[in-house]
Write a protein that holds these residues in place. Structure first.
Motif, PDB file in Angstrom:
ATOM      1  N   ASP A 634       5.433  -4.033   3.550  1.00  0.00           N
ATOM      2  CA  ASP A 634       5.702  -5.417   3.936  1.00  0.00           C
ATOM      3  C   ASP A 634       5.592  -5.611   5.442  1.00  0.00           C
ATOM      4  O   ASP A 634       5.690  -6.736   5.931  1.00  0.00           O
ATOM      5  CB  ASP A 634       7.110  -5.832   3.481  1.00  0.00           C
ATOM      6  N   ASN A 635       5.422  -4.526   6.187  1.00  0.00           N
ATOM      7  CA  ASN A 635       5.300  -4.613   7.642  1.00  0.00           C
ATOM      8  C   ASN A 635       3.850  -4.893   8.017  1.00  0.00           C
ATOM      9  O   ASN A 635       3.031  -3.981   8.127  1.00  0.00           O
ATOM     10  CB  ASN A 635       5.781  -3.312   8.289  1.00  0.00           C
ATOM     11  N   ALA A 636       3.547  -6.166   8.208  1.00  0.00           N
ATOM     12  CA  ALA A 636       2.155  -6.580   8.425  1.00  0.00           C
ATOM     13  C   ALA A 636       1.547  -5.942   9.669  1.00  0.00           C
ATOM     14  O   ALA A 636       0.360  -5.603   9.691  1.00  0.00           O
ATOM     15  CB  ALA A 636       2.086  -8.101   8.524  1.00  0.00           C
ATOM     16  N   ALA A 637       2.341  -5.757  10.730  1.00  0.00           N
ATOM     17  CA  ALA A 637       1.809  -5.164  11.956  1.00  0.00           C
ATOM     18  C   ALA A 637       1.483  -3.683  11.772  1.00  0.00           C
ATOM     19  O   ALA A 637       0.661  -3.124  12.500  1.00  0.00           O
ATOM     20  CB  ALA A 637       2.811  -5.340  13.104  1.00  0.00           C
ATOM     21  N   LEU A 638       2.109  -3.048  10.810  1.00  0.00           N
ATOM     22  CA  LEU A 638       1.868  -1.628  10.537  1.00  0.00           C
ATOM     23  C   LEU A 638       0.703  -1.420   9.574  1.00  0.00           C
ATOM     24  O   LEU A 638      -0.022  -0.410   9.665  1.00  0.00           O
ATOM     25  CB  LEU A 638       3.145  -1.004   9.959  1.00  0.00           C
ATOM     26  N   LYS A 639       0.503  -2.353   8.675  1.00  0.00           N
ATOM     27  CA  LYS A 639      -0.422  -2.174   7.550  1.00  0.00           C
ATOM     28  C   LYS A 639      -1.820  -1.697   7.957  1.00  0.00           C
ATOM     29  O   LYS A 639      -2.385  -0.816   7.301  1.00  0.00           O
ATOM     30  CB  LYS A 639      -0.509  -3.472   6.739  1.00  0.00           C
ATOM     31  N   PRO A 640      -2.435  -2.225   9.019  1.00  0.00           N
ATOM     32  CA  PRO A 640      -3.805  -1.776   9.348  1.00  0.00           C
ATOM     33  C   PRO A 640      -3.916  -0.303   9.694  1.00  0.00           C
ATOM     34  O   PRO A 640      -5.025   0.243   9.683  1.00  0.00           O
ATOM     35  CB  PRO A 640      -4.176  -2.650  10.561  1.00  0.00           C
ATOM     36  N   TYR A 641      -2.801   0.347   9.982  1.00  0.00           N
ATOM     37  CA  TYR A 641      -2.845   1.733  10.450  1.00  0.00           C
ATOM     38  C   TYR A 641      -2.393   2.729   9.391  1.00  0.00           C
ATOM     39  O   TYR A 641      -2.363   3.938   9.649  1.00  0.00           O
ATOM     40  CB  TYR A 641      -1.980   1.869  11.717  1.00  0.00           C
ATOM     41  N   LEU A 642      -2.058   2.230   8.210  1.00  0.00           N
ATOM     42  CA  LEU A 642      -1.576   3.101   7.137  1.00  0.00           C
ATOM     43  C   LEU A 642      -2.721   3.807   6.434  1.00  0.00           C
ATOM     44  O   LEU A 642      -3.767   3.209   6.156  1.00  0.00           O
ATOM     45  CB  LEU A 642      -0.802   2.300   6.091  1.00  0.00           C
ATOM     46  N   HIS A 643      -2.503   5.069   6.094  1.00  0.00           N
ATOM     47  CA  HIS A 643      -3.394   5.749   5.170  1.00  0.00           C
ATOM     48  C   HIS A 643      -3.230   5.071   3.813  1.00  0.00           C
ATOM     49  O   HIS A 643      -2.103   4.873   3.347  1.00  0.00           O
ATOM     50  CB  HIS A 643      -3.016   7.229   5.082  1.00  0.00           C
ATOM     51  N   PRO A 644      -4.311   4.694   3.148  1.00  0.00           N
ATOM     52  CA  PRO A 644      -4.186   3.855   1.944  1.00  0.00           C
ATOM     53  C   PRO A 644      -3.598   4.563   0.728  1.00  0.00           C
ATOM     54  O   PRO A 644      -3.160   3.888  -0.215  1.00  0.00           O
ATOM     55  CB  PRO A 644      -5.631   3.436   1.663  1.00  0.00           C
TER      56      PRO A 644
END
Length: 881
Positions: A634-644
């Motif tokens: 739910d952390n939108a600022a984190l999402k682009p950097y997550l391993h899927p």
């Protein structure tokens, strides 16, 4: 062997702390760049000349007569109308004292996050409880008795979409988890005629109006999001609710769910953005909502009712509200020039009898600030215990309740410590003791290390492993930060003779954790490193943001709203964000593996069902790929950097699978020649699932975690990036196990070509030390006051590199060694397995750590009597808590 018992500091001893000791420890050089060479205290806890060092790199030296609360934390406080009885709500009881500190008695309760209120006649007391319950506490003969009643029917307390009728709001559909029936009873207030009780419902986003004659709820009034504190105007005609989550978001505003309600967030950090005030007309039962500061946490009226002072805990300020004009006049900052940055965390207010002084409990500073009114200038401070959470004043006397008090120092003679062994404190300060304000202020400054500023980088500096200032060159280009779960130092490394360990309480020694022992021997053995938090909820906040905010501390042991170990609640986040936000802001490349993945999905691709641990394990070895594992947040600022695909919890996924995901990407980095500047990995399986049937044994879970760590370190040390890579490893908390030094002491590792080899480093480090070290390497400024004043891990490093790579050690425990079925067990092992099976494993730490700890002991040390002299726990068949 015999442990040294904890010497209880008397009030006199605490108050006469040797100033030289504290000054020698915390005095910095004139340019603020580095501390003087005076040795730091050897261990967290009580110091030789008085005071206590806690695991946030602060001393506490509470003023006045100090009452200890063993094994519990204060949450709220209220003085009776006649001033004769001080009530303190704790995590286990309501305690009642005379104003001189004499304990009158207490009653057991299951409390909410806060909430105490006396009626005008003072004949009873009301306290918040769980599941929509309020306790009426009164005298019956020589004893006090608590009688619960429903403030609202949980099934009928439907959560409101916060203030849909408010002109400030535009309704927005709620997403996220389904709302719970638990309304979360928080702040309380009794009407001037004693006929009504007003009850803030933190999850329901409402106030319940209770008729005290019938003890029935007669109305539910919508409020803003997450009302906690409430206050009645002196005439009783207006009720003010301080809403931590503020108004409902409009459709075009960034938001995220908190207990099923969307909360406006700062898109840069994912943290809750603004609070609000709901003003209720108590006659018409109508309400209006007004924007307020960030997470308003307490309120107090001036005697004439014309001004309302509001503590904004997430912006370190006091808002001044004009009641007649219904607007904010001004705001007073609580950040001293010598201690800049977020972290004062005001959470409770009290007005002096003459109306000239506002007392502010500053949880982050372990002190109470005095604001002179109406100027709002801070005239001084009084030292408190660790995290003051409530303050009140009467006739020149000051009363302070500190949640964490003296830390996790509750242990009887010859006991070891556990992280749940809190010692809360209540201070009773006479007016004469308040006069030496300058001396008390100096003490607070020394306790907090004021004066250590964030200095600009100097040009022309040579590269070193850990620079003195952020922005100066480091020999490291890449940081890999690995977060594990729940172990004390003694539970894993207590068998290492090289360090300060206690083998007698070691649960997972070298047979189970050969890689961690090898890392500690080949590089540095850190035997004096501590977690700053207590459990996974606040532990992960400290680990990646360097602070637990006021919302987190207030909700301790009352996590009905959320348990944000994996994110999922913007109210729990530091307003200054996380390590990943700081890295992105500084232009650093970033990859995150599993941390704050609060939406993991593990399903059978065909049936959509969740597999068992064994099904996943068999599929992993067969390589058939029957199951889908995906990560989301739910952390939108984190999402682009997550391993899927890399998830943290649940632990039905082996840490070998997690290691595979990381090592596969490491190969890609090798091929491209580019590796992220900062990588954050979660390896959670040393958390274990106790002796629950159909899950791996505790030692298999820990061995799984150990092998994964060893494989990852091996991969990195054999990579092309090794010569410029720093690997740091620490637990998020230390719930599983005991420790003979302190319940917060934990295992941690520091691996790099520039790390000392074969050394023992006993300098005091904690979560903020790890953060500060990474910030200095990556050139990131401090996020808040805690990482700014932290001790970087400079002692761990040398100037000449040794790039010898690491070879992982094979596991000695089968990773698929399963807990036996209950039918195959007898005696206490059977009872504990049944207890583990009944525990709630749907989420991390919902399962009782006490039962898990005892179950782990039984299987790790079969035939040995559980060490009751260290950890007193009675588990009976049928226990599930």
């Amino acid at each position: 062997m015999k442990f040294t018992p904890y010497l209880r500091c008397t009030a006199r001893r605490v108050c006469t702390l040797c100033a030289g000791l504290v000054f020698g420890t915390l005095c910095f050089s004139s340019d603020g760049a580095s501390p003087k060479t005076t040795p730091a205290p050897k261990l967290v806890g009580e110091q030789a000349d008085g005071g206590v060092l806690v695991t946030t790199n602060q001393f506490v030296t509470p003023l006045g007569k100090v009452q200890w609360i063993d094994g519990a934390r204060p949450k709220d406080m209220a003085l009776s109308p006649n001033g004769a009885t001080l009530a303190v709500l704790t995590t286990a009881k309501v305690l009642l004292y005379k104003p001189d500190g004499t304990l009158l008695g207490g009653v057991t309760v299951k409390p909410g996050p806060l909430g105490l209120a006396w009626p005008p006649d003072g004949l009873a007391l009301y306290a918040s409880g769980e599941d929509g319950t309020v306790y009426r506490i009164g005298r019956e003969g020589d004893a006090w008795k608590a009688t619960p009643f429903r403030a609202v029917d949980p099934k009928k307390a439907k959560a409101f979409s916060a203030n849909d009728q408010s002109p400030l709001s535009e309704a927005k559909e709620t997403s996220g988890p389904k709302r719970k029936n638990e309304p979360q009873v928080a702040g309380l207030a009794v009407s001037p005629d004693g006929q009504r009780l007003y009850v803030a419902l933190g999850i329901s986003n409402a106030v319940s109006v209770v008729d005290l004659t019938t003890r029935q709820s007669v109305a539910l009034i919508p409020t803003g999001i997450a009302p906690y504190r409430i206050a009645l105007s002196p005439d009783g005609k207006s009720l003010y609710c301080a809403n931590r989550g503020g108004r409902a978001p409009r459709k075009d505003e960034a938001s995220a769910p908190s207990a099923g309600t969307q909360v406006r967030v700062d898109p840069r950090t994912d943290a809750a953005l603004r609070g609000s005030l709901t003003i209720v007309d108590t006659e018409k039962l109508t309400a209006v909502e007004i924007e307020a500061g960030r997470q308003p946490s307490d309120m107090v009226f001036s005697a004439d009712g014309k001004t309302l002072y509001i503590a904004n805990s997430d912006e370190d300020s006091i808002g001044v509200f004009d009641v007649g004009r219904r607007e904010f006049r001004e705001s007073f900052s609580l950040r001293p020039p010598q201690d800049p940055g977020f972290g004062q965390i005001p959470n409770s207010l009290a007005l002096s009898g003459d109306g000239k002084t506002l007392y502010v409990a500053c949880g982050g500073a372990n002190a109470v600030a005095t604001l002179d009114l109406p100027t709002g200038k801070i005239s001084g401070y009084f030292p408190a215990g660790w995290y003051p959470i409530a303050v009140t004043e009467r006739e020149g006397r000051l009363f302070i309740a500190s949640s964490k008090g003296f830390g996790t120092r509750y242990a009887k003679e010859n006991e070891a410590f556990k992280v749940s062994g809190s010692v809360g404190t209540v201070q009773f300060i006479e007016s004469a003791q308040l006069q030496l304000k300058s001396e008390h202020t100096r003490r607070v400054a020394l306790n907090n290390g004021w004066g250590k500023s964030e200095l600009p980088p100097r040009p022309g500096m040579a590269a070193v492993p850990i620079p003195d200032r952020a922005g100066e060159p480091s020999l490291f280009k890449h940081v890999v930060f690995i977060i594990k779960e729940n172990h004390t130092y003694d539970s894993t490394l207590g068998d290492m003779k090289e360090g300060n360990g206690e083998a007698e309480i070691c649960l997972f020694g070298e047979e189970v954790t050969p890689n961690q022992h090898a890392l500690a021997r080949q590089w540095v053995l850190l035997d004096n490193t501590y977690t700053s938090g207590t459990n996974s909820a606040d532990g992960h906040q400290w680990t990646v943001s360097g602070v637990a905010n006021g919302y987190m501390e207030q909700n301790f042991a009352a996590h009905s709203r959320s348990y944000p170990y994996d994110g999922g609640d913007p109210l729990a986040y530091s307003p200054k964000g996380f390590l990943w936000n700081a890295a992105v802001k500084a232009g650093k490349s970033l990859r995150v593996y599993g941390e704050f993945v609060n939406k993991p999905h593990v399903v059978d691709k065909t049936t959509g069902k969740t597999p068992t641990w064994k099904e996943l394990w068999d599929d992993y070895h067969a390589g058939t790929g029957k199951f889908s594992i995906t990560a989301d947040t739910d952390n939108a600022a984190l999402k682009p950097y997550l391993h899927p695909n890399y998830i943290g919890f649940p632990t039905i996924v082996s840490d070998q699978w997690r290691a595979d995901q990381y090592l596969a990407e490491l190969k890609d980095f090798e091929a491209s020649g580019k590796m992220p500047d900062l990588s954050i990995l979660l390896l959670p399986n040393d958390h274990t699932t106790g002796t629950k049937p159909n899950y791996p044994t505790p030692r298999a879970s820990v061995a799984d975690n150990d092998l994964a760590l060893g494989r990852i370190v091996e991969g990195l040390t054999h990579s092309r990036f090794w010569k410029e890579t720093l690997i740091l490893v620490i637990e998020d908390d230390s719930q599983l196990g005991m420790d003979h030094v302190d319940g917060h002491r934990t295992i941690a590792y520091c691996v790099s070509p520039y790390t000392r080899r074969g050394a023992v480093v006993s300098e005091v480090y904690n979560h903020t030390s790890f953060l500060r070290t990474m910030e200095l390497v990556l050139g990131l400024p401090a996020m808040n006051r805690f990482d700014r004043t932290a001790t970087p891990m400079t002692t761990c490093f040398v100037d000449e590199p040794d790039a010898t790579p690491y070879a992982h050690v094979a596991n000695r425990i089968p990773l698929d060694e399963m807990n036996p079925p209950v039918a195959a067990l007898r005696g206490e092992q059977k009872r504990l397995a049944q207890a583990c099976a009944r525990l709630d494993w749907s989420n991390v730490d919902k399962a009782s750590p006490s039962i898990v700890a005892r179950a782990v002991w039984q299987v790790q040390r079969p035939g040995e009597i559980f060490p009751r002299k260290w950890f007193n726990l009675n588990v009976k068949e049928g226990d599930d808590d």
